[in-house]
Design a protein around this motif. Structure first.
Motif, PDB file in Angstrom:
ATOM      1  N   ASN A 109      -2.264   1.376  -6.310  1.00 39.09           N
ATOM      2  CA  ASN A 109      -1.305   1.722  -5.264  1.00 39.09           C
ATOM      3  C   ASN A 109      -0.566   3.005  -5.655  1.00 39.09           C
ATOM      4  O   ASN A 109      -0.367   3.268  -6.853  1.00 39.09           O
ATOM      5  CB  ASN A 109      -0.292   0.586  -5.065  1.00 39.09           C
ATOM      6  CG  ASN A 109      -0.911  -0.565  -4.273  1.00 39.09           C
ATOM      7  OD1 ASN A 109      -2.005  -0.425  -3.720  1.00 39.09           O
ATOM      8  ND2 ASN A 109      -0.222  -1.685  -4.237  1.00 39.09           N
ATOM      9  N   ASP A 111       2.426   4.045  -5.828  1.00 41.95           N
ATOM     10  CA  ASP A 111       3.625   4.054  -6.674  1.00 41.95           C
ATOM     11  C   ASP A 111       3.398   3.462  -8.064  1.00 41.95           C
ATOM     12  O   ASP A 111       4.337   3.350  -8.856  1.00 41.95           O
ATOM     13  CB  ASP A 111       4.758   3.303  -5.951  1.00 41.95           C
ATOM     14  CG  ASP A 111       4.377   1.849  -5.653  1.00 41.95           C
ATOM     15  OD1 ASP A 111       3.189   1.476  -5.852  1.00 41.95           O
ATOM     16  OD2 ASP A 111       5.262   1.074  -5.235  1.00 41.95           O
ATOM     17  N   LYS A 141      -0.169   8.318  -7.208  1.00 43.19           N
ATOM     18  CA  LYS A 141      -0.108   9.346  -6.165  1.00 43.19           C
ATOM     19  C   LYS A 141      -0.061  10.750  -6.791  1.00 43.19           C
ATOM     20  O   LYS A 141      -0.784  11.652  -6.381  1.00 43.19           O
ATOM     21  CB  LYS A 141       1.132   9.113  -5.296  1.00 43.19           C
ATOM     22  CG  LYS A 141       1.193  10.027  -4.112  1.00 43.19           C
ATOM     23  CD  LYS A 141       2.352   9.728  -3.228  1.00 43.19           C
ATOM     24  CE  LYS A 141       2.379  10.745  -2.091  1.00 43.19           C
ATOM     25  NZ  LYS A 141       3.562  10.573  -1.281  1.00 43.19           N
TER      26      LYS A 141
END
Ligand SMILES: O=C(O)CCC(=O)C(=O)O
Ligand SMILES: [Fe+2]
Length: 176
Positions: A109, A111, A141
């Motif tokens: 993911n 974060d 990210k």
């Protein structure tokens, strides 16, 4: 975040072959966790072996190649090593064919901070290798966008064919 890439590599002209030195996609590691590649009958994918030799990945019908990416290497504290791979011109008898690439790129993911999973009893036993201090570790990210920026930038430094750039304290390497 995950994405799926469908690519088509067309046969090249002699002029194009010379320009690209027969390397269609330069040596790199994928930035995510794992990439699933559908094994292709037109052989062109190579991996860099620990002995420094580039070797073709054999076609195995109806199989999937699992490539470990940078995020998995960081999360697993170096237990799983990102596979250095590239795409080159196929062997002479296959050069006239169009090659398909079907790849599923999986990411953590956005974060998730890419620090080793210290709680793992296996990692505690075998030891942890870090690319950077935990406090400097990028999120998925950040790492994904840095790696893709790097991929589209001009090479910064060349040593024995290895291009290197430091991004947020982490060394990113490209292998030609
Ligand atoms: O086309 C292939 O077999 C591999 C492509 C690849 O390594 C990539 O898109 O990251
Ligand atoms: Fe790749």
């Amino acid at each position: 975040m995950t994405f799926f890439r469908f690519s088509k590599y067309h046969p090249r002209t002699d002029e194009e072959k010379t320009k690209t030195s027969n390397v269609w996609m330069k040596g790199h590691t994928d930035s995510g966790t794992v990439s699933l590649l559908w094994s292709q009958p037109v052989v062109a994918l190579q991996i860099l072996s620990p002995d420094g030799q580039w070797r073709f990945v054999k076609y195995v019908p109806n199989s999937i190649i699992v490539n470990v990416g940078d995020a998995m290497e960081m999360l697993s504290g170096g237990y799983y090593k990102a596979a250095i791979h590239r795409v080159v011109q196929p062997p002479p008898d296959q050069r006239g064919y169009t090659r398909l690439g079907l790849i599923y790129f999986a990411y953590a993911n956005a974060d998730v901070k890419l620090v080793p999973f210290k709680e793992s009893p296996i990692l505690q036993q075998v030891g942890i290798t870090r690319k950077c201090d935990d406090e400097d570790a990028p999120t998925m990210k950040m790492w994904g966008s840095m790696a893709s920026m790097y991929r589209h930038s001009a090479p910064k430094k060349k040593e024995n064919g290895i291009e290197e750039e430091v991004m947020n304290g982490v060394v990113v390497k490209h292998f030609n």
